[in-house]
Structures are given as structure tokens and as C-alpha cells.
Design a protein around this motif. Structure first.
Motif, PDB file in Angstrom:
ATOM      1  N   MET A  37       0.848  -1.201   0.000  1.00 17.05           N
ATOM      2  CA  MET A  37       0.000   0.000   0.000  1.00 17.05           C
ATOM      3  C   MET A  37       0.875   1.239   0.000  1.00 17.05           C
ATOM      4  SD  MET A  37      -3.195  -0.806   0.034  1.00 17.05           S
ATOM      5  CE  MET A  37      -3.963   0.667   0.691  1.00 17.05           C
ATOM      6  N   PRO A  38       0.525   2.265  -0.797  1.00 15.68           N
ATOM      7  CA  PRO A  38       1.264   3.508  -0.743  1.00 15.68           C
ATOM      8  C   PRO A  38       1.203   4.101   0.653  1.00 15.68           C
ATOM      9  CG  PRO A  38      -0.160   3.430  -2.665  1.00 15.68           C
ATOM     10  CD  PRO A  38      -0.538   2.266  -1.803  1.00 15.68           C
ATOM     11  N   GLN A  39       2.259   4.807   1.034  1.00 12.63           N
ATOM     12  CA  GLN A  39       2.308   5.349   2.372  1.00 12.63           C
ATOM     13  C   GLN A  39       2.589   6.824   2.342  1.00 12.63           C
ATOM     14  OE1 GLN A  39       5.876   4.063   4.459  1.00 12.63           O
ATOM     15  NE2 GLN A  39       6.607   3.153   2.572  1.00 12.63           N
ATOM     16  N   ASN A  40       2.111   7.550   3.373  1.00 16.47           N
ATOM     17  CA  ASN A  40       2.367   8.969   3.494  1.00 16.47           C
ATOM     18  C   ASN A  40       3.667   9.162   4.236  1.00 16.47           C
ATOM     19  OD1 ASN A  40      -0.006   9.607   2.242  1.00 16.47           O
ATOM     20  ND2 ASN A  40      -1.178   9.733   4.151  1.00 16.47           N
ATOM     21  N   ILE A  41       4.395  10.221   3.862  1.00 17.53           N
ATOM     22  CA  ILE A  41       5.648  10.501   4.529  1.00 17.53           C
ATOM     23  C   ILE A  41       5.765  11.990   4.773  1.00 17.53           C
ATOM     24  CG2 ILE A  41       6.857   8.550   3.498  1.00 17.53           C
ATOM     25  CD1 ILE A  41       8.124  10.531   1.580  1.00 17.53           C
ATOM     26  N   THR A  42       6.623  12.380   5.693  1.00 14.40           N
ATOM     27  CA  THR A  42       6.957  13.781   5.913  1.00 14.40           C
ATOM     28  C   THR A  42       8.427  13.962   5.701  1.00 14.40           C
ATOM     29  OG1 THR A  42       7.251  13.374   8.275  1.00 14.40           O
ATOM     30  CG2 THR A  42       5.071  14.144   7.572  1.00 14.40           C
ATOM     31  N   LEU A  43       8.831  15.186   5.401  1.00  9.89           N
ATOM     32  CA  LEU A  43      10.229  15.467   5.099  1.00  9.89           C
ATOM     33  C   LEU A  43      11.062  15.420   6.359  1.00  9.89           C
ATOM     34  CD1 LEU A  43      12.326  16.404   3.064  1.00  9.89           C
ATOM     35  CD2 LEU A  43      11.727  18.752   3.631  1.00  9.89           C
ATOM     36  N   THR A  56       1.762  14.347   1.065  1.00  7.03           N
ATOM     37  CA  THR A  56       2.768  13.609   0.303  1.00  7.03           C
ATOM     38  C   THR A  56       2.414  12.130   0.279  1.00  7.03           C
ATOM     39  OG1 THR A  56       4.160  13.267   2.244  1.00  7.03           O
ATOM     40  CG2 THR A  56       4.578  15.250   0.927  1.00  7.03           C
ATOM     41  N   LYS A  57       2.936  11.440  -0.713  1.00  6.79           N
ATOM     42  CA  LYS A  57       2.582  10.038  -0.865  1.00  6.79           C
ATOM     43  C   LYS A  57       3.625   9.321  -1.716  1.00  6.79           C
ATOM     44  CE  LYS A  57      -1.508   7.257  -1.966  1.00  6.79           C
ATOM     45  NZ  LYS A  57      -2.908   7.292  -2.466  1.00  6.79           N
ATOM     46  N   GLN A  63       5.895   7.568 -16.800  1.00  9.13           N
ATOM     47  CA  GLN A  63       5.055   8.717 -16.485  1.00  9.13           C
ATOM     48  C   GLN A  63       5.900   9.918 -16.080  1.00  9.13           C
ATOM     49  OE1 GLN A  63       2.057   7.627 -13.618  1.00  9.13           O
ATOM     50  NE2 GLN A  63       1.636   5.672 -14.638  1.00  9.13           N
ATOM     51  N   GLU A  64       5.294  11.087 -16.162  1.00  6.36           N
ATOM     52  CA  GLU A  64       5.999  12.332 -15.865  1.00  6.36           C
ATOM     53  C   GLU A  64       6.341  12.447 -14.384  1.00  6.36           C
ATOM     54  OE1 GLU A  64       7.900  15.828 -16.151  1.00  6.36           O
ATOM     55  OE2 GLU A  64       7.197  14.644 -17.830  1.00  6.36           O
ATOM     56  N   CYS A  65       5.331  12.354 -13.515  1.00  8.93           N
ATOM     57  CA  CYS A  65       5.539  12.499 -12.085  1.00  8.93           C
ATOM     58  C   CYS A  65       4.307  11.974 -11.360  1.00  8.93           C
ATOM     59  CB  CYS A  65       5.798  13.965 -11.706  1.00  8.93           C
ATOM     60  SG  CYS A  65       4.400  15.063 -12.057  1.00  8.93           S
ATOM     61  N   PRO A  66       4.423  11.649 -10.072  1.00  7.47           N
ATOM     62  CA  PRO A  66       3.257  11.189  -9.322  1.00  7.47           C
ATOM     63  C   PRO A  66       2.270  12.331  -9.083  1.00  7.47           C
ATOM     64  CG  PRO A  66       5.135  11.440  -7.862  1.00  7.47           C
ATOM     65  CD  PRO A  66       5.650  11.652  -9.260  1.00  7.47           C
ATOM     66  N   LYS A  67       1.003  11.975  -8.862  1.00  4.46           N
ATOM     67  CA  LYS A  67      -0.017  12.984  -8.626  1.00  4.46           C
ATOM     68  C   LYS A  67       0.292  13.791  -7.379  1.00  4.46           C
ATOM     69  CE  LYS A  67      -4.998  13.552  -7.990  1.00  4.46           C
ATOM     70  NZ  LYS A  67      -6.310  12.854  -7.907  1.00  4.46           N
ATOM     71  N   LEU A  68       0.701  13.119  -6.324  1.00  5.19           N
ATOM     72  CA  LEU A  68       1.117  13.780  -5.087  1.00  5.19           C
ATOM     73  C   LEU A  68       2.625  13.677  -4.948  1.00  5.19           C
ATOM     74  CD1 LEU A  68      -1.633  12.517  -2.609  1.00  5.19           C
ATOM     75  CD2 LEU A  68      -1.501  14.751  -3.740  1.00  5.19           C
ATOM     76  N   PRO A  69       3.293  14.716  -4.491  1.00  6.86           N
ATOM     77  CA  PRO A  69       4.762  14.677  -4.372  1.00  6.86           C
ATOM     78  C   PRO A  69       5.208  13.706  -3.291  1.00  6.86           C
ATOM     79  CG  PRO A  69       3.893  16.646  -3.330  1.00  6.86           C
ATOM     80  CD  PRO A  69       2.726  16.000  -4.027  1.00  6.86           C
ATOM     81  N   PRO A  70       6.426  13.163  -3.399  1.00 10.37           N
ATOM     82  CA  PRO A  70       6.911  12.205  -2.410  1.00 10.37           C
ATOM     83  C   PRO A  70       7.439  12.854  -1.127  1.00 10.37           C
ATOM     84  CG  PRO A  70       8.546  12.485  -4.124  1.00 10.37           C
ATOM     85  CD  PRO A  70       7.357  13.299  -4.538  1.00 10.37           C
TER      86      PRO A  70
END
Length: 518
Positions: A1-7, A72-73, A267-274
């Protein structure tokens, strides 16, 4: 599953909250790698480097504007993007050396001299020089998908052109096909760190960049190993043409498959930034960035100019050794075309290990100049030992000395790019890496031609001594480079300022730059 992250900066920065984006931006978190081009997608698919965005924003004033934390995702398909690109890069790198490692066979097949064969490899170096700036502009304005798509298309077209050249009188056609493939190199060589920064999270971006770089190295390794196996040194010209044709068909088939996959998968880039850094970069208008002004500032940076020279000397020597390896081995060990390829494979694999170890060491120690100087010096030592032992008559010795040479000489590649990022922060990593690569291509052409002439007129020992002299010069110049670690200084200033300062808006991008003596 994709996960959310913080910087979260793993090396120099403190943990960041949502409104503390300015500190993270000033600290900047680039992706290290052989080609340290880190760009981030902007509005409408445009792209601008994070460093250049910071520089442009700093000129707007000293007041920091706070923005809320963005979502982010991480997406599982990021790995598909990475491995597909790595395969395209490997395919292109393979075709760079598919002639040179069996140069004696192709010289007899096409009835040409050694210099003509050398140009089948050097055309890759020559094409890069005039095309790199336009390609970087295209990357900035059209995005990564179009650049990789165009590169894979050139790679595919060049491979199919060479299929028609499996005849003794078709050398001009094979040269044209190789030229088309060399154009593809300009589109793929500097992509790994861009791809890593756009698709991958904070804790995996360096690994992703290393995998992208090793794709190119893997192609070189296959280029050393496979051609001597597919094209044996037989006397019958019709049989030889058949073997060459098989090799060309295989490379064309692989290049075609990869081109089709790029069309439908990449693909160019993900819909939400990493990462939060990517989210911040997406929100800044691209028209604030001046590409030519960035180049002019880099050309006035004395430590960076010295690094351009030393990087070109080291990597130029590597290009010359790779291009002329077959001639050097065959002169002392006749009939050992297959082992010449295996020696080249040893050089590249040892270099891949060296690159990975050097990257990990830099992450832990941040000793950029010391590590760069030490590895440069060991490249010189490796070249001296290789030159002294090549004619001893023992192939196992050549395997060992060539592996040691590759470990340090190829291991230097990511060090050069990372040191350049430190010396030129907050300028565009794409521009600085492009200038480094241009220097490498220029010196690569000069060294390959000169060493080839020395080998023909004197001996392989004379040609290798020629390279040793320039590696010595490069080592001395590296010692003269001022260790002005601008990115690290900015990281420390942002961390020392603390999150409370950023919240109050009293710390701006321009104030960080001034404190870092930019």
C-alpha cells in the motif's frame, strides 16, 4: 500500500514541522549520484531545480512567506519508472562499447584503421558537448517523460540502422547508426537523480539514484562481456557477418521493446509529491528561474572551475582506457578477445562497488574534499600499477590491477558530482553536472586520440604513462580546490536558526544565503 511521509533530513537538518518549510527549503536536500541532475516538476509540467528556485526566490526580498504542510505520498509504481529507465540507460551504454571491445575483429571486417574504430566510441563523447545544454533546457520546459521518450526513440532508431551495416562495405552506415545512438546518451545520462527526486521518498532517494546510475554501468559491463561471445574471431567473412548481424538484431530487439514500454509505462511524475521539498518546489512559478544567469555564476566560481578540470582529467582517462582496452590486451595477449571483455567487466563491476561505498562514506562523514582527493590519488596509484603489470604475461594479474583501477576511477564519479553540488549551492544541479560531463567528454576525446597514437607509434606502456601524467596533474589541482561546502553551511544555519525562527518569519531564504556567504 502507498504510504504517506513527511520530510526529514537524515544528515544535517532537524525534524521539520508543517509550517517550517522555509528551513527545509534553505537546507535543500538533493539526491546524490554519477549524474547529479535534480529537477522538480512545476506547474503545467515544467521543471526547475530546487536550488535555482531558492536562488530566484531569495532575490524577491527578505520576508519569508509561510505555506501549509502539503500532502505527500509514495507510489509503488515508482520502482517501475526507475527500473525501466535503468534498462534504457543500460541498452544505450552497451552500444557504446560493442565495437571497441572487439576492435581487431571490426578492423578486419570493415578494412579500416584503429582510429576509425575508436571514433565509434568517441562519437558518444563528441555528440554530448553541443547537445547537453539544449537537452537540459528541454528537460526544464517539457519534463522527464518527453526527454526519456526521445532518448529511447533515438536509441531504438540507431540500433535498427546498424542492422543494415553487417557487411564489409557498410562502415559509413554503422557509423551513422552509432551517431544516432550517441544522441540518445545526451537524453539519459543525467536523469537518475532527477528521477529519484521526483518519485522517491526522503529515506530512499539516494538508493534510487544509485540504481539509476548503475543501470548505465551495467550496460557498459554487458558491452565488455557479450560482444566477444556473440562475435568470435573467425576467418570466414560470411560467417563473421552472420555473427555481427545476430548481435545487431538482439540489440535492436531489446531497444525496441524498451521504447514501447517507455511509451505505455513511463510517467511524468506522481499525482502527489513524495516529499515536502518537492511539494514546495511545485508551488513556485517557473518564470523566476534564469538558466543563463545560473551558468554565468557557475563560470565565475573558482573552486568549481578547478573541479571541472580535475573531473574531466579523471573521467577522460577512464573513457580512454575503456575505449582502448581491447588493443592494450591484444598487444600483450594475442587471441584473448574474450578475456579482454572480461577484464573490462571487472573494471566496471569493481567501479560499481566503489561508487556505492564512496556514496555511503560521504553520507556518513561529509568529508567531500578529503574523500575526493584520496580517491583521486588512489586512481593515480591504480593507473601506475596497471601500466607496470600489463606486460608481465599473467592475465590474472591484469584482472586484479584492472579491478583496483576501476574501483577508484569509477568510484570517483559520484564524488565529483556531490562535491560540485556543495561548491555551487544553491545553483541548479543540472547545470553544474552538465558542465562536468562536458569537460569529461572533451578530455575523453583528446586522451583517446592521443593515447591511441602513442600506442601505435610506441607501446601500451607509453600510452598508459601519458594518462598517469595527467592523473598526477589532476591530483595536484584537486588539492588546491577550496572546500567551500555551501550546502552543508546552509544546512547548519537552518538547523541552528531553529523552527521558532521560521515560524516568526524572521528567517528568510535570502538571509540564509547571505549568512552562507553566497
Amino acid at each position: 500500500m502507498p504510504q504517506n511521509i513527511t520530510l526529514k533530513d537524515n544528515h544535517a537538518n532537524s525534524e521539520l514541522g508543517g509550517e517550517e518549510w522555509l528551513c527545509s527549503k534553505a537546507a535543500k536536500n538533493p539526491a546524490p549520484g554519477l549524474a547529479s541532475v535534480q529537477w522538480t516538476p512545476g506547474p503545467l509540467g515544467r521543471a526547475i531545480s530546487i536550488g535555482s528556485r531558492l536562488n530566484a526566490e531569495a532575490s524577491q526580498g527578505d520576508r519569508a512567506e509561510l505555506v501549509p504542510k502539503a500532502e505527500t505520498k509514495l507510489y509503488h509504481r515508482r520502482w517501475s519508472m526507475l527500473f525501466l529507465f535503468s534498462a534504457v540507460s543500460a541498452s544505450n551504454a552497451f552500444m557504446w562499447l560493442q565495437y571497441g571491445i572487439i576492435s581487431n575483429i571490426f578492423m578486419r571486417f570493415y578494412n579500416i584503421d584503429s582510429l576509425a574504430i575508436d571514433w565509434l566510441a568517441m562519437i558518444y563523447l563528441l555528440t554530448y558537448i553541443p547537445l547537453i545544454l539544449p537537452v537540459l533546457w528541454l528537460l526544464e520546459n517539457r519534463g522527464i517523460r518527453e526527454v526519456v521518450l526521445i532518448g529511447s526513440a533515438f536509441n531504438c532508431i540507431g540500433a535498427w540502422i546498424k542492422i543494415g551495416s553487417a557487411s564489409p562495405n557498410m562502415f559509413p552506415l554503422t557509423f551513422f547508426g552509432q551517431f544516432v545512438c550517441s544522441v540518445a546518451t545526451v537524453f539519459v545520462l543525467g536523469i537518475p537523480s532527477y528521477l529519484a527526486s521526483v518519485w522517491f521518498g526522503e529515506k530512499e532517494v539516494s538508493t534510487a539514484c544509485s540504481i539509476g546510475v548503475m543501470g548505465n554501468q551495467l550496460g557498459i559491463a554487458i558491452g565488455f562481456l557479450v560482444p566477444p561471445i556473440l562475435v568470435p574471431n573467425v576467418d570466414n567473412m560470411d560467417e563473421l557477418a552472420h555473427h555481427i548481424s545476430i548481435m545487431f538484431y538482439i540489440t535492436a530487439g531489446v531497444a525496441t521493446l524498451l521504447f514501447i514500454l517507455v511509451i505505455f509505462v513511463f510517467q511524468e511524475c506522481p499525482k502527489l509529491p513524495p516529499t515536502q521539498a518537492q511539494a514546495t518546489a511545485r508551488s513556485i512559478p517557473p518564470e523566476q528561474y534564469s538558466y543563463m544567469a545560473s551558468i554565468l555564476r557557475l563560470l565565475r566560481n573558482r573552486p568549481f572551475i578547478l573541479l571541472i578540470i580535475t573531473y574531466g582529467l579523471n573521467v577522460g582517462c577512464f573513457y580512454a582506457v575503456g575505449t582502448l582496452l581491447n588493443r592494450m590486451i591484444i598487444e600483450h595477449y594475442p587471441g584473448e578477445e574474450v578475456n579482454a571483455g572480461r577484464i573490462g567487466l571487472t573494471i566496471v563491476i569493481a567501479g560499481m562497488v566503489g561508487s556505492l561505498i564512496c556514496g555511503i562514506w560521504l553520507d556518513k562523514t561529509k568529508t567531500y574534499k578529503q574523500t575526493t582527493l584520496a580517491v583521486y590519488f588512489m586512481s593515480l596509484v591504480g593507473m601506475i600499477v596497471y601500466a607496470a603489470t600489463l606486460n608481465l604475461g599473467h592475465l590474472w594479474v591484469v584482472f586484479i590491477t584492472a579491478g583496483a583501477l576501476g574501483f577508484f576511477m569509477t568510484g570517483y564519479l559520484p564524488l565529483g558530482f556531490e562535491f560540485a553540488v556543495e561548491l555551487t549551492y544553491p545553483e541548479s544541479e543540472g547545470t553544474s553536472s552538465g558542465l562536468l560531463n562536458c569537460s569529461a567528454q572533451v578530455f575523453g576525446i583528446i586522451f583517446t586520440i592521443c593515447q591511441g597514437k602513442i600506442i601505435d607509434r610506441f607501446s601500451t606502456l607509453g600510452g598508459n604513462i601519458f594518462l598517469c601524467v595527467f592523473l598526477l596533474i589532476g591530483t595536484i589541482i584537486t588539492g588546491l580546490i577550496k572546500s567551500d561546502l555551501r550546502r552543508q553551511n546552509a544546512n547548519k544555519l537552518a538547523k541552528a536558526a531553529g523552527p521558532s525562527v521560521c515560524r516568526n518569519g524572521s528567517l528568510s531564504a535570502s538571509s540564509i544565503i547571505k549568512e552562507a556567504k553566497f
